[in-house]
Design an enzyme around this catalytic site. Structure first.
Site, PDB file in Angstrom:
ATOM      1  N   HIS A  29      -1.772  -9.983  51.375  1.00  0.00           N
ATOM      2  CA  HIS A  29      -1.939  -9.350  50.449  1.00  0.00           C
ATOM      3  C   HIS A  29      -3.370  -8.390  51.272  1.00  0.00           C
ATOM      4  O   HIS A  29      -3.597  -7.607  50.443  1.00  0.00           O
ATOM      5  CB  HIS A  29      -2.842  -9.421  48.636  1.00  0.00           C
ATOM      6  CG  HIS A  29      -1.165  -9.799  48.299  1.00  0.00           C
ATOM      7  ND1 HIS A  29      -0.642 -11.115  48.901  1.00  0.00           N
ATOM      8  CD2 HIS A  29      -0.794  -9.413  47.011  1.00  0.00           C
ATOM      9  CE1 HIS A  29       0.721 -11.205  47.153  1.00  0.00           C
ATOM     10  NE2 HIS A  29       0.594 -10.518  46.313  1.00  0.00           N
ATOM     11  N   GLU A  53      11.833  -3.461  47.165  1.00  0.00           N
ATOM     12  CA  GLU A  53      11.519  -3.175  47.891  1.00  0.00           C
ATOM     13  C   GLU A  53      12.251  -2.676  48.949  1.00  0.00           C
ATOM     14  O   GLU A  53      12.266  -1.406  49.065  1.00  0.00           O
ATOM     15  CB  GLU A  53       9.717  -3.317  49.064  1.00  0.00           C
ATOM     16  CG  GLU A  53       8.948  -3.530  48.087  1.00  0.00           C
ATOM     17  CD  GLU A  53       8.924  -5.010  47.663  1.00  0.00           C
ATOM     18  OE1 GLU A  53       9.891  -5.995  46.728  1.00  0.00           O
ATOM     19  OE2 GLU A  53       8.066  -5.604  46.091  1.00  0.00           O
TER      20      GLU A  53
END
Lengths: 345, 328
Positions: free
Chosen positions: B135, B66
């Site tokens: 998440h 990322e």
């Protein structure tokens, strides 16, 4: 700054001049920072001149580089003007970033300098991105990132090299191993002799060069650039070099001895080595180094005078360039704080 | 045209975002998408079919990196491209906050406007899937706090398409938050390829005279259902859409009319969007307020896994209803 041909005597003298200019510029920064003329922090490049000049002399004008917190040498080697750079260090509106960047953020996209970068390792993905643009837009440029041995402990460095290797991006990664990461010795930071060994993990060439030898650095980067331009992907180059000054100006340097510094200065200095080599090859006439030295001293003195005489930015400029498009929140808060000037204040 | 009288084809939020990306990829060849599994449609199938349509140069899979995704996106944006980087779950922004906060947000400022930063970051946030703490986060208030970054979090298909197109065309860095639990929400979306929604403009989704509810993402649906069910109060529902910059005027104007405000947002309650909206109203419309402002959100906990635990901490229509009760 135009690419040099290091087999051409005139270009060799030009490379020596660039190295002398960096050292003289840094001496002036050292002295004027100590005198309190330059705000903020400064981190000097003295000792490492062969890496910046060797690498940038092998690049084309359109190539992009990213730099480090020790960035003045890279800026000058890439072709930035010493007066405008000095003005930026002085926080003046005539500086490269109108006084918004300073020493640690000097940048000039016109010269392909994507910014000095004091977040250790953070310039590496930016050079990868420049390589990505070249690949997608079919441009001829490469992205080269300078970073230190300290940055090699940062995750984003490895992510970025892996991404560039996976995509065969036109990128070059030059790690300047100057043996110290801030105040920590190389051995405290790494468990390998050569950082370039990591290249094997990405499936790209890893090259170790003597970072005190401007021609060795030039040759390695020139070859990496050819490889990148062919579409064969990135190269990792480790330049073994040495930092003469502390991590920052004012650093008491308890982590090393004066004897060690003297040893490098007296026996391995990049400028002395190169000048001697040129003299022995008959490229540099008797007295020519002194002439070059006098010339760069005059240039740097003029740069300091230029910076001293340059105006500070208008305080209102603090609100410029937060965004390209107007931002109502910035205006909202300025107005409520009474900082928009005019009759309401 | 206001959001209230929107017309056009019925699209889901997912289809609206995909349509926006498809139109922008077709319109401008400097636009490209990158992310994990992006060639297969990325997380939640938002970009499904775009790889087949535009090829690997324009729609690319990245390694699971990322930081390098955003960092190389910043470098690409500074050198002439318009990257749309998908970091998948917004929780993962934690991994790549450095290039977002220190590079994307600050480069054009530090370089005094010498570069532009046409970077769009897609981040999927929100709870409701029993996906547990890493998440399910809503992190748009963290990002909204960064000077130099714009943050949008539309709740409707119309806002999603219009704001995604604006984000891609913007020369400023924009983080586009998608709530994973509203991808199936459908609504009218203008088919015009030049239809956009400006960043910094709220949408009044329901007009009302008595109470203003500023609600975001998933909670827009809850607020609208509360508004329909209340017989004792005429509730106005505003979707701010853009979190930074925030449309203070539309919200202040509504409170001037109603004198009552509820702010409902799925982020943790402390120091967030709720506080910002409430403060702006206090700064501008304190004397219009009849009663204290009410906040509905997550009570400063991570989002738990087990269904009854997740249900416990998530804001609901009942809590919005309760907040309205305290005002009328």
């Amino acid at each position: 700054m135009a690419t040099l041909d290091m087999t051409d005597p005139s270009d060799q003298r030009q490379a020596l001049r660039r190295m002398l200019l960096i050292r003289e510029f840094e001496r002036a920064v050292r002295d004027n920072f100590a005198d309190g003329e330059i705000p903020g922090f400064v981190h000097l490049y003295i000792g490492q001149e062969a890496v910046a000049v060797g690498a940038c002399s092998a690049l084309a004008d359109d190539d992009y580089v990213t730099s480090t917190h020790r960035g003045h040498g890279h800026c000058l080697a890439k072709g930035m003007d010493e007066r405008t750079l000095m003005a930026e260090l002085y926080g003046r509106s005539d500086g490269y970033c109108s006084g918004k960047g300073g020493s640690m953020h000097a940048a000039d996209l016109d010269e392909g300098m994507l910014g000095a970068q004091p977040i250790v390792g953070a310039g590496v993905p930016l050079a990868t991105g420049a390589g990505l643009t070249a690949q997608l837009r079919d441009r001829d440029w490469v992205g080269l990132s300078f970073f230190g041995d300290g940055a090699f402990a940062e995750g984003q460095v490895h992510e970025s090299i892996n991404l560039a290797a996976t995509w065969d991006l036109p990128a070059i990664y030059v790690v300047e191993n100057n043996l110290y990461s801030e105040g920590m010795t190389y051995e405290k930071q790494h468990n390998v002799e050569d950082l370039a060994d990591s290249a094997a993990a990405y499936g790209i060439p890893g090259v170790v060069v003597d970072g005190m030898d401007v021609e060795a650095v030039y040759d390695a980067v020139a070859e990496a650039r050819e490889r990148a331009a062919r579409g064969d992907g990135p190269t990792l180059i480790e330049a073994k070099t040495y930092r003469y000054r502390g991590h920052y100006e004012g650093d008491p340097q308890p982590y090393r001895t004066q004897e060690e510094i003297d040893e490098w200065r007296e026996n391995r200095d990049a400028i002395d080595t190169f000048a001697t080599r040129l003299r022995e090859a008959g490229v540099l006439d008797e007295g020519e180094r002194e002439e070059l030295q006098s010339a760069v001293e005059a240039d740097v003195e003029a740069a300091v005078e230029y910076a001293r005489d340059a105006p500070f930015p208008d305080p209102e400029e603090a609100y410029d360039d937060v965004f390209v498009e107007p931002n109502p929140d910035v205006e909202y808060f300025r107005e409520r704080l009474g900082r928009t000037g005019g009759a309401d204040r | 045209m206001s959001a209230l009288d929107a017309t056009g084809e019925q699209l889901s939020v997912r289809e609206a975002i995909r349509t926006a990306l498809r139109e922008e990829l077709a319109r401008d060849d400097t636009v490209f998408l990158m992310g994990q599994d992006e060639e297969d449609g990325g997380s939640f199938e938002v970009t499904a079919g775009l790889y087949e349509e535009f090829g690997r140069d324009r729609v690319r899979d990245t390694p699971i990196s990322e930081t390098a995704q955003i960092g190389s996106g910043v470098g690409a944006a500074a050198t002439g491209l318009r990257p749309v980087v998908n970091v998948s779950y917004s929780d993962f922004i934690a991994i790549c906050f450095e290039p977002l906060m220190n590079q994307a947000a600050k480069m054009q400022y530090m370089f005094a406007g010498a570069t532009e930063m046409p970077l769009t970051v897609r981040a999927i946030e929100g709870a409701g899937f029993n996906a547990a703490a890493q998440h399910s986060s809503t992190v748009h208030t963290l990002v909204s706090h960064l000077p130099g970054i714009k943050a949008v979090a539309p709740a409707t298909p119309r806002g999603s398409k219009g704001l995604m197109k604006t984000a891609v065309r913007s020369n400023d860095p924009v983080v586009f938050f998608e709530h994973k639990n509203i991808y199936e929400r459908t609504g009218p979306v203008p088919e015009d390829e030049d239809f956009t929604v400006p960043i910094g403009e709220a949408a009044v989704l329901r007009e009302g005279a008595d109470v203003t509810v500023v609600a975001t993402q998933q909670l827009v649906g809850e607020a609208l259902s509360v508004a329909e069910d209340r017989t004792d109060a005429d509730v106005e529902v505003i979707d701010p859409q853009s979190l930074s910059p925030l449309d203070t005027d539309t919200i202040a104007e509504s409170v001037r009319k109603t004198g009552r405000l509820v702010v409902a947002d799925e982020s943790p309650l402390s120091y967030g969007l709720h506080a910002e909206v409430a403060t702006r109203v206090v700064e501008n419309e304190f004397y219009s307020l009849d009663v204290p402002i009410q906040r509905v959100g997550v009570p400063d906990t991570p989002i738990p896994f087990s269904p009854p635990l997740e249900d416990e901490v998530l804001p609901t229509a009942e809590e919005i209803d309760l907040a309205v009760d305290r005002l009328v």
